[in-house]
Design an enzyme around this catalytic site. Structure first.
Site, PDB file in Angstrom:
ATOM      1  N   GLU A   1       9.674  -0.175  -1.113  1.00 24.25           N
ATOM      2  CA  GLU A   1      10.886  -0.302  -1.964  1.00 24.25           C
ATOM      3  C   GLU A   1      10.546  -0.229  -3.443  1.00 24.25           C
ATOM      4  OE1 GLU A   1      13.603   0.202  -1.010  1.00 24.25           O
ATOM      5  OE2 GLU A   1      13.239  -0.139   1.106  1.00 24.25           O
TER       6      GLU A   1
HETATM    7  C1  LIG Z   1       4.751  -0.201   6.324  1.00 28.53           C
HETATM    8  C2  LIG Z   1       5.474   0.752   5.435  1.00 28.53           C
HETATM    9  C3  LIG Z   1       6.825   0.939   5.605  1.00 28.53           C
HETATM   10  C4  LIG Z   1       7.501   1.854   4.800  1.00 28.53           C
HETATM   11  N1  LIG Z   1       8.827   2.112   5.051  1.00 28.53           N
HETATM   12  C5  LIG Z   1       9.429   3.143   4.404  1.00 28.53           C
HETATM   13  C6  LIG Z   1      10.717   3.594   4.793  1.00 28.53           C
HETATM   14  O1  LIG Z   1      11.350   3.038   5.694  1.00 28.53           O
HETATM   15  N2  LIG Z   1      11.245   4.673   4.162  1.00 28.53           N
HETATM   16  C7  LIG Z   1      10.579   5.329   3.173  1.00 28.53           C
HETATM   17  O2  LIG Z   1      11.111   6.292   2.646  1.00 28.53           O
HETATM   18  N3  LIG Z   1       9.356   4.922   2.770  1.00 28.53           N
HETATM   19  C8  LIG Z   1       8.764   3.858   3.364  1.00 28.53           C
HETATM   20  N4  LIG Z   1       7.496   3.456   3.007  1.00 28.53           N
HETATM   21  C9  LIG Z   1       6.830   4.138   1.908  1.00 28.53           C
HETATM   22  C10 LIG Z   1       6.697   3.269   0.661  1.00 28.53           C
HETATM   23  O3  LIG Z   1       7.946   3.057   0.078  1.00 28.53           O
HETATM   24  C11 LIG Z   1       5.686   3.981  -0.263  1.00 28.53           C
HETATM   25  O4  LIG Z   1       4.420   3.788   0.321  1.00 28.53           O
HETATM   26  C12 LIG Z   1       5.729   3.473  -1.667  1.00 28.53           C
HETATM   27  O5  LIG Z   1       6.929   3.857  -2.281  1.00 28.53           O
HETATM   28  C13 LIG Z   1       4.577   3.994  -2.517  1.00 28.53           C
HETATM   29  O6  LIG Z   1       4.378   5.365  -2.362  1.00 28.53           O
HETATM   30  P1  LIG Z   1       2.919   5.912  -2.005  1.00 28.53           P
HETATM   31  O7  LIG Z   1       2.441   5.151  -0.835  1.00 28.53           O
HETATM   32  O8  LIG Z   1       2.967   7.371  -1.919  1.00 28.53           O
HETATM   33  O9  LIG Z   1       2.033   5.486  -3.230  1.00 28.53           O
HETATM   34  P2  LIG Z   1       1.877   6.289  -4.686  1.00 28.53           P
HETATM   35  O10 LIG Z   1       3.214   6.719  -5.088  1.00 28.53           O
HETATM   36  O11 LIG Z   1       0.847   7.316  -4.432  1.00 28.53           O
HETATM   37  O12 LIG Z   1       1.363   5.145  -5.548  1.00 28.53           O
HETATM   38  C14 LIG Z   1      -0.013   4.715  -5.557  1.00 28.53           C
HETATM   39  C15 LIG Z   1      -0.195   3.715  -6.698  1.00 28.53           C
HETATM   40  O13 LIG Z   1       0.081   4.355  -7.950  1.00 28.53           O
HETATM   41  C16 LIG Z   1       1.087   3.670  -8.655  1.00 28.53           C
HETATM   42  N5  LIG Z   1       1.968   4.627  -9.302  1.00 28.53           N
HETATM   43  C17 LIG Z   1       2.474   5.761  -8.803  1.00 28.53           C
HETATM   44  N6  LIG Z   1       3.261   6.364  -9.693  1.00 28.53           N
HETATM   45  C18 LIG Z   1       3.280   5.595 -10.784  1.00 28.53           C
HETATM   46  C19 LIG Z   1       3.916   5.672 -12.055  1.00 28.53           C
HETATM   47  N7  LIG Z   1       4.732   6.677 -12.371  1.00 28.53           N
HETATM   48  N8  LIG Z   1       3.666   4.697 -12.947  1.00 28.53           N
HETATM   49  C20 LIG Z   1       2.873   3.654 -12.640  1.00 28.53           C
HETATM   50  N9  LIG Z   1       2.239   3.538 -11.458  1.00 28.53           N
HETATM   51  C21 LIG Z   1       2.453   4.478 -10.540  1.00 28.53           C
HETATM   52  C22 LIG Z   1       1.843   2.849  -7.619  1.00 28.53           C
HETATM   53  O14 LIG Z   1       2.417   1.689  -8.195  1.00 28.53           O
HETATM   54  C23 LIG Z   1       0.748   2.524  -6.612  1.00 28.53           C
HETATM   55  O15 LIG Z   1       0.073   1.356  -7.000  1.00 28.53           O
HETATM   56  C24 LIG Z   1       6.808   2.529   3.778  1.00 28.53           C
HETATM   57  C25 LIG Z   1       5.439   2.309   3.600  1.00 28.53           C
HETATM   58  C26 LIG Z   1       4.769   1.451   4.430  1.00 28.53           C
HETATM   59  C27 LIG Z   1       3.286   1.295   4.249  1.00 28.53           C
END
Ligand SMILES: Cc1cc2nc3c(=O)[nH]c(=O)nc-3n(C[C@H](O)[C@H](O)[C@H](O)COP(=O)(O)OP(=O)(O)OC[C@H]3O[C@@H](n4cnc5c(N)ncnc54)[C@H](O)[C@@H]3O)c2cc1C
Length: 615
Positions: A443
């Site tokens: 989220e």
């Molecule tokens: C168990 C689980 C359930 C989930 N359920 C859902 C779901 O139901 N529906 C859905 O759509 N998604 C879901 N997700 C996905 C989740 O919302 C994402 O994992 C999350 O939004 C982060 O995206 P990412 O994993 O690609 O990390 P990234 O976007 O790659 O981020 C990696 C790190 O970089 C930082 N970062 C990235 N961009 C920026 C920025 N612009 N400025 C500062 N810092 C930044 C982040 O804060 C993080 O610490 C789920 C994930 C998990 C693990």
């Protein structure tokens, strides 16, 4: 163990003494929800949570979800409790009865959810997402879509999900590549791959309604060109009956640290060119529409944080009263002194105080946001409506970001109090910590919440919500100044609030200056200090209520201590004073130091060459 998930006395205190929630029944909308009914609802939720749902928590964790031939099986024990959740109509507690909701105040729903989610976080997500997806249909669906989907979603007959994330589009939702093409019949053909989808496939419900973010061919790049579609797992005919299976295929589920009972799915949409969706809320309006669900979901995630922290505290407290280890510090040299329960050791008590004060502050804050929504829905004054909506908007990143950060720390303290037993799976606290960790990530990661607070929420409506928040805190401070015994706490909070005001001006101005990168490097510490002050406010508010009641029960003379020890209510109120005293006098000074660090706005984070990080 008397209290497992949420201390009922504390829940009742927040509902009835802090927010006087039964008073909402004076308004037509909530006329049915008098104190008796509210208490009954909370008792029912608590019984269901403790008797039926809680036993499935370790079972679901061990068994996990199974993936075979595109099908997902949830833990066996979830089927019965999902039936009970449906039967008890717990999915749409505060929603419009016209659509199958129970129409109860949001604050009462928060109290029920406090128990239901604490009993089994991974299970609760199936129903939680049904509700979130249903809310989208209610707010943005056409009359026909509402008729086709809503009641079945709010009743839990069909579940819901949220399909945003793709391999290359996590935080950066605008980078998504899932595409949509309009068909002659007005539906859209959807093609793409989504990952990490909670409950994306399961065998609890006959249908799953997926809200999917995708870009219509030719739409602008980035978030401006994203639209939202309803993509049912099984197509729903215009008359509401089920049609052919849609082209939505689960290609796998994740093995993960926690939440084993909740299937985290990869979904392929339109692999055979046959995935159909219905536009929800207009072309290119997807992000705006999805934000409604995301805001609701962010508050739910904050509540999930509370529901990991609260049982962790109660389990640790119970353990600390039973586990005998070592002598009392004052009798450490006395060979004949007996061992004492570890709750008598100052370091254990310190950790319990940290846990107690945070859990209480978190509960008040989570319920306060719900209370704001209740005020929005009953007040006739536009000004009041705007005020409460503004407070809720401003506090959302704190509820999501700050509470979940602190909840994880609380879970860790619980493990520490259990010692080695905390680390082994036989005891409940390690699962709470594993399950809790995701709340800081999904989220919108907590880093993103902090950026939202600094970059958007502070300046929202020319700073009006910030002024309103400060006004509310000052009201509590003014009341506390008039109560003997807590005046100094009021003064200390006032100092912290004034300093936070200075910090806010400083970081806000820096964010609009060439120092913008340094400012955003400190967005997270800024969210933390803001959260600390909000916690202190909530605890002082509690103390303002508790102090006169305690005086009535136990007086102020030498007999006070003995009376507190004999009278449960007096002990509870004394606990409120101690939480406020501990947080404000022992933790807020640390916050002051953290504020100094923000004033410093060290540019090292920004200046350091990537090569100098090492590695
Ligand atoms: C168990 C689980 C359930 C989930 N359920 C859902 C779901 O139901 N529906 C859905 O759509 N998604 C879901 N997700 C996905 C989740 O919302 C994402 O994992 C999350 O939004 C982060 O995206 P990412 O994993 O690609 O990390 P990234 O976007 O790659 O981020 C990696 C790190 O970089 C930082 N970062 C990235 N961009 C920026 C920025 N612009 N400025 C500062 N810092 C930044 C982040 O804060 C993080 O610490 C789920 C994930 C998990 C693990």
């Amino acid at each position: 163990m008397a209290q497992l998930l949420a201390d009922r006395r504390d829940v009742d205190f927040v509902l009835h003494e802090q927010f006087q929630i039964a008073d909402l029944s004076k308004h037509e909308k909530y006329a049915e929800f008098n104190k008796k009914t509210i208490d009954l609802i909370v008792s029912e939720a608590r019984n269901l949570a403790i008797k039926e749902i809680l036993p499935t928590r370790p079972l679901g964790d061990k068994e996990g979800c199974k993936f075979e031939n595109g099908k997902v099986k949830v833990p066996e024990s979830y089927h019965k409790i999902y039936g009970l959740i449906k039967e008890g109509e717990w999915i749409a507690m505060s929603d419009d009865p016209e659509y199958g909701g129970q129409g109860m105040p949001h604050t009462v729903a928060a109290a029920a959810t406090d128990y239901l989610v604490a009993a089994n976080h991974s299970f609760s997500m199936y129903g939680g997402l049904c509700h979130g997806a249903g809310k989208l249909v209610e707010e943005f669906g056409t009359d026909k879509q509402i008729k086709m989907f809503l009641k079945k979603m709010y009743s839990g007959e069909w579940s819901g999900t949220m399909l945003l994330t793709e391999a290359e589009a996590g935080t950066d939702v605008g980078a998504l590549t899932t595409s949509a093409k309009k068909n002659e019949d007005g539906t859209y053909s959807i093609t793409g791959n989504k990952i990490f989808i909670s409950g994306g496939e399961q065998n609890l419900t006959e249908n799953i309604i997926h809200p999917v973010l995708a870009r219509i061919e030719g739409a602008p790049a980035g978030t401006a060109g994203i639209s939202l579609f309803i993509v049912p797992k099984i197509w729903v005919n215009d008359d509401g009956t089920l049609g052919e299976p849609n082209d939505v295929v689960c290609t796998g589920i994740e093995e993960k640290m926690g939440l084993h009972g909740n299937a985290t799915c990869s979904l392929a949409l339109g692999g055979k060119g046959k995935c159909r969706g219905l536009l929800l809320g207009g072309e290119n309006k997807g992000i705006k529409v999805m934000f409604l669900m995301m805001n609701d979901a962010r508050l739910q995630v904050g509540l999930q944080g509370l529901t990991c922290a609260s049982p962790s505290y109660l389990y640790a407290l119970d353990y600390a009263k039973q586990r005998v280890q070592g002598k009392h510090l004052l009798k450490a040299m006395d060979e004949s002194a007996p061992g004492v329960p570890i709750i008598q050791h100052p370091d254990v008590r310190r950790q319990l105080m940290i846990m107690k004060s945070y859990v209480e502050g978190m509960r008040s804050l989570v319920y306060f946001i719900s209370y704001c929504f209740d005020m929005v829905s009953i007040t006739e004054s536009d000004e009041e409506k705007a005020k409460y909506q503004g407070l809720a908007d401003l506090l959302t990143p704190i509820v999501k970001g700050y509470i979940t950060d602190k909840a994880f720390e609380i879970c860790s303290h619980a493990i520490q109090i259990y010692g080695g037993y905390g680390y082994v799976t036989e005891y409940p606290v390690e699962q709470y910590m594993r399950d809790c960790r995701i709340t800081m990530i999904y989220e919108g990661t907590n880093g993103i919440q902090a950026m939202d607070l600094l970059g958007r929420k502070l300046g929202m409506n020319k700073g009006k919500p910030v002024k309103d928040l400060v006004g509310e805190i000052l009201k509590t401070i003014a009341s506390a100044k008039g109560i003997q015994g807590i005046e100094s706490l009021a003064e200390n909070l006032e100092k912290a609030l004034n300093k936070l005001g200075e910090v806010t001006k400083h970081i806000g101005a820096s964010a609009r200056s060439p120092k913008v990168l340094s400012a955003f490097a400190f967005a997270h510490p800024f969210m933390e200090v803001t959260g600390d002050v909000v916690m202190a406010w909530m605890l002082l508010w509690r103390a303002v209520i508790a102090a006169p009641k305690l005086e009535k029960l136990a007086g102020t003379g030498p007999e006070r201590r003995a009376k507190i020890e004999k009278d449960k209510n007096a002990a509870f109120y004394e606990g409120q004073l101690k939480s406020a005293e501990f947080f404000i006098n022992a933790l807020l000074p640390v916050t002051s130091g953290k504020m100094d660090a923000i004033f410093g706005l060290s540019s090292s984070v920004v200046d350091i060459p990537e090569a100098s990080f090492g590695g």
